[in-house]
Design a protein around this motif. Structure first.
Motif, PDB file in Angstrom:
ATOM      1  N   LYS A  16      30.189  38.624 -27.995  1.00 15.16           N
ATOM      2  CA  LYS A  16      29.748  39.697 -28.669  1.00 15.16           C
ATOM      3  C   LYS A  16      28.503  39.497 -29.764  1.00 15.16           C
ATOM      4  O   LYS A  16      28.499  39.953 -30.787  1.00 15.16           O
ATOM      5  N   GLY A  17      27.672  38.857 -29.406  1.00 18.64           N
ATOM      6  CA  GLY A  17      26.434  38.652 -30.016  1.00 18.64           C
ATOM      7  C   GLY A  17      26.450  37.413 -30.851  1.00 18.64           C
ATOM      8  O   GLY A  17      25.345  37.062 -31.314  1.00 18.64           O
ATOM      9  N   ASP A  18      27.628  36.767 -31.079  1.00 17.11           N
ATOM     10  CA  ASP A  18      27.790  35.409 -31.831  1.00 17.11           C
ATOM     11  C   ASP A  18      27.699  34.391 -30.823  1.00 17.11           C
ATOM     12  O   ASP A  18      28.006  34.585 -29.721  1.00 17.11           O
ATOM     13  N   VAL A  19      26.798  33.505 -31.251  1.00 16.83           N
ATOM     14  CA  VAL A  19      26.357  32.236 -30.664  1.00 16.83           C
ATOM     15  C   VAL A  19      26.919  31.202 -31.110  1.00 16.83           C
ATOM     16  O   VAL A  19      26.777  30.769 -32.316  1.00 16.83           O
TER      17      VAL A  19
END
Length: 100
Positions: A16-19
């Motif tokens: 969800k957009g976190d890497v």
């Protein structure tokens, strides 16, 4: 704790957009102890070049730090290559079943 693997591969995970990144680290063993590998706890921060300029220093969420030789990427043995293949296949299978 400081880990100094002989070979390593960086795994990138997104959610969800976190890497964040994990290190698949491997060590070449001898006659009595054999090859080994370890998967790091992960980090969302980039590594820094060591003062000597010969390795990357990468702190992980667990508090451990990996000193990765600059030319050690993909530098693993047949055993650790096979282990990583099994691990990656298991992760891929798990991620696919979570999407369903």
């Amino acid at each position: 704790m400081i880990h100094k693997p002989h070979g390593w591969v960086i795994l990138k995970f997104t959610n969800k957009g976190d890497v964040f990144f994990k290190i698949f680290a491997s060590w070449r063993g001898g006659y009595s102890d054999g090859d080994s590998w370890r998967l790091s706890s992960g980090s969302n921060k980039p590594p820094v070049l060591s003062k000597c300029g010969k390795c990357w220093e990468w702190s992980q969420e667990s508090g451990s730090c990996y000193h990765l030789p600059l030319h050690g990427e993909d530098g693993y043995t047949f055993y650790t290559a096979k282990s990583s293949q099994i691990l990656f296949f298991s992760l891929e299978k798990m991620m696919f079943s979570l999407k369903e």
